[in-house]
Design a protein around this motif. Sequence first.
Motif, PDB file in Angstrom:
ATOM      1  N   GLU A 194       0.586   9.806   5.589  1.00  0.00           N
ATOM      2  CA  GLU A 194       0.772   8.389   5.896  1.00  0.00           C
ATOM      3  C   GLU A 194      -0.152   7.519   5.049  1.00  0.00           C
ATOM      4  N   ARG A 210       0.859   7.384   1.327  1.00  0.00           N
ATOM      5  CA  ARG A 210       1.990   6.484   1.084  1.00  0.00           C
ATOM      6  C   ARG A 210       1.535   5.026   1.108  1.00  0.00           C
ATOM      7  N   GLU A 211       0.664   4.679   2.039  1.00  0.00           N
ATOM      8  CA  GLU A 211       0.198   3.294   2.179  1.00  0.00           C
ATOM      9  C   GLU A 211      -0.774   2.885   1.075  1.00  0.00           C
ATOM     10  N   GLN A 212      -1.719   3.764   0.746  1.00  0.00           N
ATOM     11  CA  GLN A 212      -2.821   3.397  -0.149  1.00  0.00           C
ATOM     12  C   GLN A 212      -2.634   3.830  -1.591  1.00  0.00           C
TER      13      GLN A 212
END
Length: 128
Positions: A47, A50-52
């Motif tokens: 997660e 994917r975000e950072q």
Amino acid sequence: MSGVTEQVRRVLVVDDDELLREVAKASLELVAGWEVSTASSGQEAEEMAREQHPDLIMLDVMMPGQDGPTTFARLREDERTEDIPVVFLTAKNNTEGWQGSGVAGVIAKPFDAMRLAAQVSRLLGWDA
């Protein structure tokens, strides 16, 4: 800092051992000036990656639930994370099976906190 064109590296450290995460984070931030975030599980790492989209993921091999090799495979299957270099962190002695697997390198635990950033930089060809 000279401020010329120094790039701040963003690193995600993934390990189920809280103390190891904190030592690695402190080491990379204080010695190299990198931005470090941490995750305690493979799912959390996916997660956050994917975000950072960090410059590097340092990934523990043996974790409960989803282990490092499984997490690595899942990161490679996702087009949002497939290009992020991964360095395995492991207490295992035999690391030969990972050569040629797409893993950027392997760092043995316990590691030398004062030399961790230099070790990572050497593995990835980054200027220290």
